[in-house]
Scaffold this motif. Structure first.
Motif, PDB file in Angstrom:
ATOM      1  N   VAL A  20       0.828  -1.219   0.000  1.00  0.00           N
ATOM      2  CA  VAL A  20       0.000   0.000   0.000  1.00  0.00           C
ATOM      3  C   VAL A  20       0.859   1.264   0.000  1.00  0.00           C
ATOM      4  CG1 VAL A  20      -2.046  -1.013   1.103  1.00  0.00           C
ATOM      5  CG2 VAL A  20      -0.325   0.089   2.526  1.00  0.00           C
TER       6      VAL A  20
ATOM      7  N   LYS B  87      -5.189   3.391   3.175  1.00  0.00           N
ATOM      8  CA  LYS B  87      -4.154   2.352   3.122  1.00  0.00           C
ATOM      9  C   LYS B  87      -4.401   1.302   4.205  1.00  0.00           C
ATOM     10  CE  LYS B  87      -0.216   4.820   3.153  1.00  0.00           C
ATOM     11  NZ  LYS B  87       1.180   5.206   2.866  1.00  0.00           N
ATOM     12  N   VAL B 106      -5.516   2.716  -4.428  1.00  0.00           N
ATOM     13  CA  VAL B 106      -5.552   3.604  -3.254  1.00  0.00           C
ATOM     14  C   VAL B 106      -5.757   5.052  -3.718  1.00  0.00           C
ATOM     15  CG1 VAL B 106      -4.135   4.567  -1.390  1.00  0.00           C
ATOM     16  CG2 VAL B 106      -4.214   2.079  -1.744  1.00  0.00           C
TER      17      VAL B 106
END
Ligand code: FES
Ligand code: FES
Lengths: 412, 158
Positions: A20, B87, B106
């Protein structure tokens, strides 16, 4: 009982944070000092003798070397089961996409530009694209052998006799096409020599230990001289089980004594890796009046394309799963893996077990309709239970919850 | 090769750069600035792995030329703060598998939630419709975005 820390708990994936954050490293994210860049020349014909002239490309300013089969220090071959791929095509190409040369240059731009100066002369020869055609004796041969390179048989009971006792018989032919994995990260890799002179190859791969062996064999060195590192892998689904970038990069890094990188485009990725096997499935299934399955005869032909990859394992699995999760006392199955000049096929999620349900489940529905049963009734009648014996003689012990699963479907 | 001078703000930092006329934004980010969180999955505007936010909107950085970014503000995945709820929601909901689509996802989610803190499921699916994921089957990504929206609104995300 000791308390388990992980098993039975929902935990966060260990590398999710890096992913991420965008800090997880895939091979295309690696930039090394003094790194050269390689691009691959691939065949544009499905079946042809070739003559390759790399002289002009080699003279271009910034091109370090153009590698062909002549530059493979060890064996010019690889393959997970049969060594039927060439690292670089030597005399003939067997499909569109066969690697012919690898241009390594100071920059990607120069390497791409040099592509235009590689001359490949093709002398087309008859090709075969339909596996059933390829099974015929007089069809063009993809390799120096019969195109059928694998035949797996299951024989159980006496199908001929059993079909005579059936109340209804359903006979159909089913076809499923090739499928690409289309993992999101196109193939990429970097190779370099470490302080001990070993070749290090960083690539997204499903089998670093196989790759190590195959690279070593093509380099003509001991396995210990080759290290394969697997960074983050951007999806694979079976499509990264065969060699793509690994050997080309290793040869280039060893020869040039410099780090070398390559990154495939999406289009090249489609050309470079395997596909799921296209299959043609001949099915004949017979049942008694009450829906009890009595006999199955099936012929399954898998299109392996130009190379074997995992075809034997895949077609064996298709045969083993040919009855579906249903008990059938009389079974005759023949599965074949056949070379053609199509893209090569290999592992993809299910490994041959994915194709056959298209056939056996539709057979079940058609049988049910003919017998005036519901799809659920016919499945409940025949489904594997604890203690059932499969067509290959395996007795299913332990947990076989299929019946419960089908029961649940009743409410839908 | 003709060079163009551009001024661009990337992740809050000002850059003054000379770029080749045909340089793509993705190459500027990855090859020149080593912001490799921006991924290239197709190079032709299909997959969204190269998504960045430019002037408040998501763009495919493989389809934008670097000089077109002149005078703009760009946010890449590296510009998202450490403990960002989007996230974290992706991590907790299992919305990350191979991760190659994740930075783009994201950013697409951020671009949605920056404008709409109460998106419907359909709006979420629409917002990530330019981003392909080959691993997760999307449902977990959608729940991650839902959870992040709720947390941002001040709920507990459950
Ligand atoms: S890499 Fe830009 S959309 Fe796929
Ligand atoms: S997690 Fe692999 S493509 Fe989305």
């Amino acid at each position: 009982m000791n308390e388990l820390k992980i098993v039975g708990k929902s935990i966060n994936k260990i590398d999710a944070k890096d992913k991420v954050d965008g800090s997880a490293i895939y091979p295309q994210d690696i930039y090394l000092e003094n790194m050269a860049f390689g691009v691959t020349i691939r065949s544009t014909r499905p079946h042809a003798f070739i003559k390759v002239d790399t002289k002009e490309a080699g003279k271009i300013d910034g091109v370090l070397k153009v590698f062909t089969y002549k530059d493979v220090p060890g064996k010019n071959h690889h393959g997970v089961v049969l060594k039927d791929h060439e690292v670089f095509a030597s005399k003939k190409v067997r499909r569109i996409g066969d690697p012919i040369a690898f241009i390594v240059a100071e920059t990607k731009e120069i390497a791409e530009y040099a592509k235009n100066f590689i001359k490949v002369e093709y002398e087309d020869i008859p090709a075969v694209f339909d596996p059933e055609e390829a099974m015929k004796e007089d069809s063009p041969k993809v390799h120096d052998r019969d195109n059928v390179f694998y035949h797996f048989k299951i024989r159980r009971g006496d199908v001929e006799k059993a079909f005579k006792e059936c109340h209804v018989i359903v006979e159909n032919v089913y076809k499923v096409p090739m499928v690409d994995h289309a993992f999101l990260q196109p193939e990429a890799g970097v190779a370099f020599l470490d302080e001990d002179g070993r070749v290090v190859v960083i690539a997204s791969t499903q089998y670093p230990h196989f790759d190590q062996e195959e690279i070593a064999e093509s380099l003509g060195v001991n396995k210990e001289m080759v290290r394969v590192l697997t960074p983050a892998v951007g999806g694979a689904f079976g499509g990264r089980e065969d060699i793509t970038v690994q050997i080309h990069l290793a040869i280039a890094a060893l020869t040039l004594k410099r780090p070398v990188k390559t990154v495939y485009s999406r289009e090249e990725s489609f050309l470079a890796h395997s596909k799921r096997h296209a299959m043609k499935m001949y099915y004949k299934t017979g049942a008694l009046k009450d829906g009890t399955l009595l006999a199955l005869e099936a012929k399954i032909i898998g299109d392996s394309g130009a190379y074997a990859s995992w075809a034997m394992n895949v077609l064996r699995k298709s045969a083993v799963h040919a009855t579906g999760p249903y008990y059938i006392p009389n079974v005759k199955v023949d599965s074949f893996a056949v070379y053609t000049n199509n893209p090569f096929t290999g592992a993809m999620r299910g490994f041959g077990a994915t194709q056959v349900p298209i056939a056996y489940e539709q057979q079940m529905d058609i049988l049910a309709e003919k017998l005036g049963l519901t799809p659920i009734e016919i499945r409940l009648k025949n489904c594997f239970r604890e203690g059932s014996e499969t067509a290959t003689g395996q007795v299913l012990e332990g947990f076989v919850p299929l019946e419960r699963c089908i029961e649940e479907l009743k409410s839908f | 090769m003709i060079l163009k001078k551009i001024e661009v703000n990337i992740n809050g930092r000002d850059y003054c750069l000379d770029v080749e006329e045909n340089l793509r934004l993705i190459d500027l980010l990855r090859d020149k600035l080593k912001l490799t969180g921006t991924k290239e999955g197709c190079g032709e505007g299909e997959c969204g792995a190269c998504t960045v936010i430019m002037g408040g909107k998501i763009v495919n950085s493989c389809l934008v030329l670097a000089f077109q970014a002149d005078k703009s503000r760009i946010i890449t995945i590296e510009g998202i703060e450490e403990d960002d709820v989007i996230k974290n929601s992706f991590i907790e909901e299992g919305a990350v598998q191979c991760g190659f689509c994740t930075p783009g996802m994201v950013l697409a989610a951020k671009s949605l939630l920056d404008k709409n803190l109460n998106p419907t499921e359909e709006e979420i699916r629409e917002a990530i419709s330019g981003n392909l994921c080959r691993c997760t089957g999307y449902n977990k990504i959608v729940s991650a975005v839902k959870k992040a929206a709720k947390l941002k609104r001040g709920g507990d995300g459950e």
